[in-house]
Design an enzyme around this catalytic site. Structure first.
Site, short mmCIF file in Angstrom:
data_model
loop_
_atom_site.label_atom_id
_atom_site.label_comp_id
_atom_site.label_asym_id
_atom_site.label_seq_id
_atom_site.Cartn_x
_atom_site.Cartn_y
_atom_site.Cartn_z
N ARG A 32 80.76 -9.29 33.76
CA ARG A 32 81.53 -10.32 33.68
C ARG A 32 81.88 -11.35 34.76
O ARG A 32 81.56 -10.54 35.86
CB ARG A 32 83.24 -9.82 33.22
CG ARG A 32 83.29 -9.49 32.54
CD ARG A 32 82.82 -8.01 32.29
NE ARG A 32 83.59 -7.15 30.65
CZ ARG A 32 82.73 -6.40 30.15
NH1 ARG A 32 82.14 -5.68 30.60
NH2 ARG A 32 83.08 -5.79 29.01
N SER A 55 73.49 -6.84 34.73
CA SER A 55 73.24 -6.59 33.33
C SER A 55 74.28 -7.50 32.93
O SER A 55 75.68 -7.54 32.74
CB SER A 55 73.04 -5.54 32.59
OG SER A 55 74.50 -4.68 32.40
N HIS A 74 76.35 -2.80 35.54
CA HIS A 74 76.70 -2.82 33.73
C HIS A 74 77.46 -3.61 32.96
O HIS A 74 78.50 -3.72 33.59
CB HIS A 74 76.60 -1.28 33.46
CG HIS A 74 76.89 -1.01 32.15
ND1 HIS A 74 76.22 0.34 31.63
CD2 HIS A 74 76.17 -2.32 31.25
CE1 HIS A 74 76.15 0.56 30.24
NE2 HIS A 74 76.06 -0.77 29.55
N ASP A 128 65.16 2.04 30.69
CA ASP A 128 66.18 1.59 31.25
C ASP A 128 67.52 2.26 30.42
O ASP A 128 67.46 2.71 29.14
CB ASP A 128 66.82 0.29 30.38
CG ASP A 128 68.18 0.42 30.54
OD1 ASP A 128 68.35 -0.61 31.96
OD2 ASP A 128 68.96 -0.45 30.03
N TYR A 160 76.19 5.77 28.18
CA TYR A 160 75.14 5.69 27.08
C TYR A 160 75.30 7.80 26.63
O TYR A 160 74.02 8.58 26.29
CB TYR A 160 74.20 5.32 27.34
CG TYR A 160 73.69 4.07 27.28
CD1 TYR A 160 74.51 3.15 27.34
CD2 TYR A 160 72.60 3.47 28.63
CE1 TYR A 160 74.00 1.75 27.44
CE2 TYR A 160 72.01 2.12 28.10
CZ TYR A 160 73.44 0.75 27.84
OH TYR A 160 72.68 -0.28 28.12
N1 LIG Z 1 74.82 -4.95 28.90
C1 LIG Z 1 73.96 -3.61 29.16
O1 LIG Z 1 73.69 -3.56 29.87
C2 LIG Z 1 73.11 -3.51 27.89
C3 LIG Z 1 73.73 -3.46 26.38
C4 LIG Z 1 73.13 -3.51 24.96
C5 LIG Z 1 71.88 -3.08 25.68
N2 LIG Z 1 71.28 -2.16 26.45
C6 LIG Z 1 69.98 -1.74 26.61
O2 LIG Z 1 68.92 -2.63 26.06
C7 LIG Z 1 68.63 -1.45 25.11
C8 LIG Z 1 68.25 -2.36 23.74
O3 LIG Z 1 69.27 -2.52 23.18
P1 LIG Z 1 68.78 -2.31 21.54
O4 LIG Z 1 69.03 -1.25 21.52
O5 LIG Z 1 70.41 -2.81 21.05
O6 LIG Z 1 68.22 -2.89 21.16
P2 LIG Z 1 66.85 -3.25 19.82
O7 LIG Z 1 65.81 -2.49 21.03
O8 LIG Z 1 67.03 -5.27 20.35
O9 LIG Z 1 66.77 -2.77 19.05
C9 LIG Z 1 67.12 -1.43 18.11
C10 LIG Z 1 67.41 -1.11 16.63
O10 LIG Z 1 65.85 -1.98 16.18
C11 LIG Z 1 65.23 -0.98 15.54
N3 LIG Z 1 64.04 -0.56 15.56
C12 LIG Z 1 63.27 -0.86 16.95
N4 LIG Z 1 61.79 -0.92 16.32
C13 LIG Z 1 61.88 -0.99 15.15
C14 LIG Z 1 60.95 -1.03 14.07
N5 LIG Z 1 59.77 -1.16 14.44
N6 LIG Z 1 61.16 -1.26 12.66
C15 LIG Z 1 62.15 -1.38 11.87
N7 LIG Z 1 63.22 -0.83 13.24
C16 LIG Z 1 63.28 -1.10 14.43
C17 LIG Z 1 65.70 0.47 15.88
O11 LIG Z 1 66.53 1.29 15.07
P3 LIG Z 1 65.14 2.76 15.22
O12 LIG Z 1 65.52 3.88 15.83
O13 LIG Z 1 64.77 3.66 13.85
O14 LIG Z 1 63.49 2.60 15.71
C18 LIG Z 1 67.32 0.28 16.37
O15 LIG Z 1 68.26 0.18 14.97
C19 LIG Z 1 69.22 -0.54 24.83
O16 LIG Z 1 68.99 0.47 24.05
C20 LIG Z 1 70.02 -0.42 26.36
O17 LIG Z 1 69.13 0.09 27.04
C21 LIG Z 1 72.12 -2.94 27.34
#
Ligand SMILES: NC(=O)c1ccc[n+]([C@@H]2O[C@H](COP(=O)([O-])OP(=O)(O)OC[C@H]3O[C@@H](n4cnc5c(N)ncnc54)[C@H](OP(=O)(O)O)[C@@H]3O)[C@@H](O)[C@H]2O)c1
Length: 316
Positions: free
Chosen positions: A121, A151, A118, A51, A56
């Protein structure tokens, strides 16, 4: 790697997907070589859903470089376009087309697999689809993208109101939804509508910051207790979610991904990691046996009693 069907798209997606949000796209966080290593490692480990979004930072361009030469059938690429201007009015069809063209160019792809509106709302849905529905159909017919998705905005739609409106229109094949053990409201508010209307569910923000930062988690829970939030009041101050850890769940990050994929309607859960080691751990958690029923029940008993307007573990 386990796979699940993504709604009615006919796609089989890995239960853990790679999220390439702003952290991935910010060149200060990793070199291009590290990003390529991460993406290639993800593919080698069986991840097939990625994704991204034009918003980004450099993420699309970095991915384009990392995926160059990778056989097209090895990955499913989901990107987005931001459907409104700074006043919340729909962008024009020409701006939509330009965004899609830029994504195709930066990603070095002829066809985007999933194109998502994206951060849609709830009140944008009708005007945006009235303004852009025809152009979206044209772009899809021209083969610029295969499936349309939407999303949520985790900040402005904490009650998950958008997908219950979008799913019944029949226009969306994929919904990207905030779903976390700390805030499982989507399973009540949005996922059932997706299931009813054949919309494939992709989970996001399963871990975010609170499940990887014990001090942050303790502070969130302490503040919620001070507000008298039902649900969390009985959690211990120290190590409040320690009861989730077991042989398959060595960390709360693992618990986050394991919880999200325990929902049978969630096809894939995005992990927004920059670390290959974390990615391996996240895949192990997502592919572990389902989280035990007693733990799932306890999570729901606690966090489905929170107030989603006030208890906001995603906003970090
Ligand atoms: N509105 C939207 O469309 C929207 C909004 C938000 C997100 N997104 C999408 O959703 C994706 C995921 O969201 P997110 O990036 O917030 O979420 P996430 O996967 O919930 O959290 C990522 C965080 O978790 C940490 N992490 C992951 N695995 C770990 C592990 N095994 N141990 C310790 N820390 C760990 C990562 O740090 P490390 O790098 O140190 O592993 C990072 O800080 C985004 O990348 C994006 O593609 C879309």
């Amino acid at each position: 790697m386990l796979h699940r069907p993504l709604g009615q798209t006919g796609l089989q997606v890995s239960v853990l997907g790679l999220g390439t949000g702003t952290r991935f796209g910010d060149p200060r966080n990793q070199s291009r070589a590290d990003a390529t290593r991460l993406v290639r490692a993800a593919l080698d480990l069986g991840v097939n859903y990625i994704d991204t979004a034009p918003m980004y930072l450099d993420a699309e361009e970095i991915l384009g470089e990392a995926l160059d030469g990778v056989p097209r059938e090895r990955f499913i690429l989901a990107t987005k376009f931001f459907p409104a201007d700074e006043h919340g009015a729909p962008i024009t069809p020409a701006q939509l087309r330009a965004s899609v063209e830029r994504s195709r160019q930066r990603l070095r792809l002829d066809t985007l697999d999933v194109l998502q509106l994206h951060g849609l709302r709830p009140h944008w849905l009708a005007p945006v689809m009235a303004a852009l529905g025809g152009e979206l159909e044209a772009l899809q017919r021209e083969g610029k993208f295969r499936f349309l998705g939407a999303s949520e905005t985790i900040v402005e739609d904490p009650r998950h109101a958008m997908l219950p409106l979008a799913a019944p229109t029949g226009r969306f094949a994929v919904g990207l939804i905030g779903y976390s053990l700390l805030s499982p409201w989507a399973e009540v508010a949005a996922i059932p509508a997706c299931v009813r209307h054949g919309v494939g569910v992709v989970g996001m923000v399963a871990v975010r910051r609170a499940l990887r930062d014990p001090a942050m988690l303790q502070s969130l829970i302490r503040q919620a207790k001070e507000r008298g939030e039902a649900g969390v009041v009985d959690l211990p101050d120290e190590n409040p979610l320690g009861w989730l850890l077991d042989g398959h769940t060595p960390t709360l990050a693992a618990a986050g991904y394991r919880f999200a994929i325990a929902h049978p309607a969630v096809a894939t859960v995005l992990a927004g990691t920059l670390s290959v080691d974390h990615l391996k751990a996240d895949i192990a958690a997502a592919c572990a046996p389902p989280m035990p029923a007693e733990q799932l029940a306890r999570v729901r008993k606690i966090f489905l009693r929170t107030d989603p307007e006030k208890w906001r573990p995603f906003d970090l």
